[in-house]
Design an enzyme around this catalytic site. Structure first.
Site, PDB file in Angstrom:
ATOM      1  N   ASN A 221      76.281  63.952  49.190  1.00  0.00           N
ATOM      2  CA  ASN A 221      76.197  63.705  50.626  1.00  0.00           C
ATOM      3  C   ASN A 221      77.039  64.754  51.343  1.00  0.00           C
ATOM      4  O   ASN A 221      77.811  65.488  50.709  1.00  0.00           O
ATOM      5  CB  ASN A 221      76.668  62.280  50.950  1.00  0.00           C
ATOM      6  CG  ASN A 221      78.108  62.040  50.540  1.00  0.00           C
ATOM      7  OD1 ASN A 221      79.035  62.621  51.109  1.00  0.00           O
ATOM      8  ND2 ASN A 221      78.316  61.201  49.535  1.00  0.00           N
ATOM      9  N   ASP A 290      76.644  56.070  45.935  1.00  0.00           N
ATOM     10  CA  ASP A 290      76.466  54.722  45.417  1.00  0.00           C
ATOM     11  C   ASP A 290      75.544  54.674  44.202  1.00  0.00           C
ATOM     12  O   ASP A 290      75.589  53.722  43.420  1.00  0.00           O
ATOM     13  CB  ASP A 290      75.897  53.809  46.512  1.00  0.00           C
ATOM     14  CG  ASP A 290      76.898  53.576  47.634  1.00  0.00           C
ATOM     15  OD1 ASP A 290      78.108  53.585  47.349  1.00  0.00           O
ATOM     16  OD2 ASP A 290      76.472  53.395  48.787  1.00  0.00           O
ATOM     17  N   LYS A 300      67.821  73.559  33.197  1.00  0.00           N
ATOM     18  CA  LYS A 300      67.134  73.532  34.477  1.00  0.00           C
ATOM     19  C   LYS A 300      65.745  72.925  34.305  1.00  0.00           C
ATOM     20  O   LYS A 300      64.963  73.361  33.460  1.00  0.00           O
ATOM     21  CB  LYS A 300      67.018  74.943  35.049  1.00  0.00           C
ATOM     22  CG  LYS A 300      66.259  74.987  36.374  1.00  0.00           C
ATOM     23  CD  LYS A 300      66.096  76.415  36.872  1.00  0.00           C
ATOM     24  CE  LYS A 300      65.253  76.434  38.140  1.00  0.00           C
ATOM     25  NZ  LYS A 300      65.059  77.821  38.628  1.00  0.00           N
ATOM     26  N   PHE A 337      87.252  52.536  53.648  1.00  0.00           N
ATOM     27  CA  PHE A 337      86.480  53.165  54.716  1.00  0.00           C
ATOM     28  C   PHE A 337      85.005  52.809  54.529  1.00  0.00           C
ATOM     29  O   PHE A 337      84.532  52.662  53.390  1.00  0.00           O
ATOM     30  CB  PHE A 337      86.653  54.680  54.686  1.00  0.00           C
ATOM     31  CG  PHE A 337      87.914  55.157  55.376  1.00  0.00           C
ATOM     32  CD1 PHE A 337      87.844  55.874  56.545  1.00  0.00           C
ATOM     33  CD2 PHE A 337      89.163  54.849  54.842  1.00  0.00           C
ATOM     34  CE1 PHE A 337      89.007  56.307  57.181  1.00  0.00           C
ATOM     35  CE2 PHE A 337      90.318  55.279  55.464  1.00  0.00           C
ATOM     36  CZ  PHE A 337      90.244  56.005  56.644  1.00  0.00           C
ATOM     37  N   LYS A 351      83.206  43.780  54.503  1.00  0.00           N
ATOM     38  CA  LYS A 351      83.838  44.546  53.431  1.00  0.00           C
ATOM     39  C   LYS A 351      85.320  44.229  53.307  1.00  0.00           C
ATOM     40  O   LYS A 351      85.892  44.320  52.220  1.00  0.00           O
ATOM     41  CB  LYS A 351      83.634  46.047  53.655  1.00  0.00           C
ATOM     42  CG  LYS A 351      82.183  46.481  53.415  1.00  0.00           C
ATOM     43  CD  LYS A 351      82.011  47.979  53.475  1.00  0.00           C
ATOM     44  CE  LYS A 351      80.566  48.350  53.124  1.00  0.00           C
ATOM     45  NZ  LYS A 351      80.343  49.814  53.107  1.00  0.00           N
ATOM     46  N   LYS A 355      85.706  43.411  49.511  1.00  0.00           N
ATOM     47  CA  LYS A 355      86.469  44.421  48.770  1.00  0.00           C
ATOM     48  C   LYS A 355      87.921  44.005  48.547  1.00  0.00           C
ATOM     49  O   LYS A 355      88.681  44.716  47.888  1.00  0.00           O
ATOM     50  CB  LYS A 355      86.451  45.762  49.511  1.00  0.00           C
ATOM     51  CG  LYS A 355      85.068  46.256  49.898  1.00  0.00           C
ATOM     52  CD  LYS A 355      84.266  46.723  48.712  1.00  0.00           C
ATOM     53  CE  LYS A 355      82.965  47.382  49.190  1.00  0.00           C
ATOM     54  NZ  LYS A 355      82.145  47.883  48.085  1.00  0.00           N
TER      55      LYS A 355
END
Length: 407
Positions: A221, A290, A300, A337, A351, A355
């Site tokens: 990301n 995730d 490759k 976060f 969360k 969490k």
């Protein structure tokens, strides 16, 4: 250059910079400007050797005041006690570059020139508010006399910003060149910052993870790691021992922060787990992938291998925040976060419970993911909630650590 790590403002703080004779004196104006940008008032002393390389007018033109050059007959000196004034008025004292002769004078308490007189009058040496950034020929730096002087100054409480390794002005290779200007800049800020996190160890995860698919390609990301770097630097400035577990492409960090470079989510969990038992606080800013693709090829994967296209199966990666929060001591604090595309407040509150965190910081993807600023929603386990306007990430980091101290 270094604004990404500006973690607090220093209005009403004063720093005195001593400049010794070295070709690297040309970098000192950059330090003056950087500290001024952080709100610090800067005064400067140039030794006789320094004036051979750079003019006092350069510093005066940047707004440094006063600029001292001599104990006697100095028309720019504001009073007859110029040899004492920075010691009475400065909150921090930095010598950069510091020559071998300056280190020797400081170590033995000589007062035969203005900079050493000012340093002797400065009461913050034993409190870690004096920083020295040596610069000299590698053989001079390695000389037993220099090493003994440096050791003695450290013993007395001076912070020494170690010289860099590389090619020096004389053409020799080795350790002796002036340290990275960012290191010296942050050493000055650290001397000015409150030490309300002294004695604590802070673990920070930051940046993205990369989950390999074949020998060339990976799933990731666009996280930059700036938020996590800001937290790490802010904690270090405030006196904490900091371990930063860094995903690929994350920003530069000062040498005072222990950096652990990782690639995948499993790598990050392993590195964070090794540090976590010794930490007092965990700040989990990393944008962990995730899911990870199941391996497609050891080398490759070529277009000819799938002329009609192909599908990729993904499997979940470890939940680092949840795993470490579930395995913590009662006195450890956890900050998580969350980046969301919608339903931010509901997600943050959820969360916080799922969490088992003490605080969760959330932002919408369009408000802070991969950007220099962030607009966040913060909630803690005691029921306090706040929505912050768009702020620089270092400012967000500083506020979060202040909030943490109240938990």
């Amino acid at each position: 250059m270094i604004d990404a790590h500006l973690a607090f403002r220093c209005e009403r703080k004063r720093l005195h910079l001593g400049v010794c004779g070295s070709i690297s004196a040309y970098k000192a104006p950059d330090l003056v400007r950087a500290w001024q940008d952080a709100g610090v008032a800067v005064s400067v002393t140039l030794t006789e050797g320094a004036r051979r390389f750079i003019s006092s007018l350069v510093f005066a033109s940047l707004g440094a005041a006063p600029v001292y050059t001599s104990i006697f007959e100095d028309p720019s000196a504001p009073s007859p006690f110029a040899h004492l004034e920075p010691g009475r008025t400065a909150d921090a004292f930095v010598v950069a570059p510091a020559s071998a002769s300056a280190l020797a004078r400081l170590a033995c308490g000589a007062a035969d020139e203005i900079l050493c007189c000012q340093a002797l009058a400065f009461s913050g040496m034993g409190e870690g508010r004096m920083a020295l950034a040596p610069a000299m020929n590698p053989a001079m730096w390695a000389n037993p006399a220099t090493r003994a002087n440096v050791a003695l100054l450290r013993e007395r409480g001076c912070v020494v910003v170690e010289p860099g390794v590389g090619r020096t002005a004389c053409g020799e290779e080795g350790q002796g060149r002036l340290a990275d200007v960012r290191e010296i800049y942050l050493a000055g800020l650290r001397a000015l910052a409150p030490k309300d996190l002294a004695g604590r160890r802070v673990l920070v995860t930051l940046g993205p993870t990369r989950e390999a698919w074949d020998g060339l390609r990976f799933w990731t990301n666009p996280s930059t790691g700036v938020m996590g770097a800001s937290v790490a630097v802010a904690a270090w400035l405030r006196g904490a021992v900091v371990d930063a577990v860094c995903g690929p492409g994350t920003p530069w960090l000062p040498q005072g922060i222990a950096r652990h470079n990782v690639t995948s989510a499993r790598d990050m969990l392993e590195a964070a787990s090794a540090v976590w038992p010794r930490a007092d606080v965990g700040v989990f800013t990393a944008a962990v992938a995730d899911f990870a693709p199941e391996p497609g090829a050891s080398g490759k994967f070529k277009k000819s291998d799938a002329p009609d296209g192909f599908s990729v199966r993904f499997t979940p990666t470890p939940d680092i925040l949840k795993t470490l929060a579930a395995d913590r001591r009662a006195d450890q604090k956890v900050i998580g976060f969350a980046a969301e595309s919608s339903g931010l407040e509901r997600s943050v509150r959820g969360k916080l419970v799922s969490k088992k965190a003490d605080m969760v910081v959330g932002n919408l993807l369009q408000d802070g993911f991969g950007t220099a600023e962030d607009r966040v929603f913060v909630a803690d386990s005691r029921g306090r909630e706040e929505q912050w306007p768009s702020l620089s990430k270092p400012e967000v980091a500083w506020r979060l650590l202040s909030w943490l101290l109240s938990l």
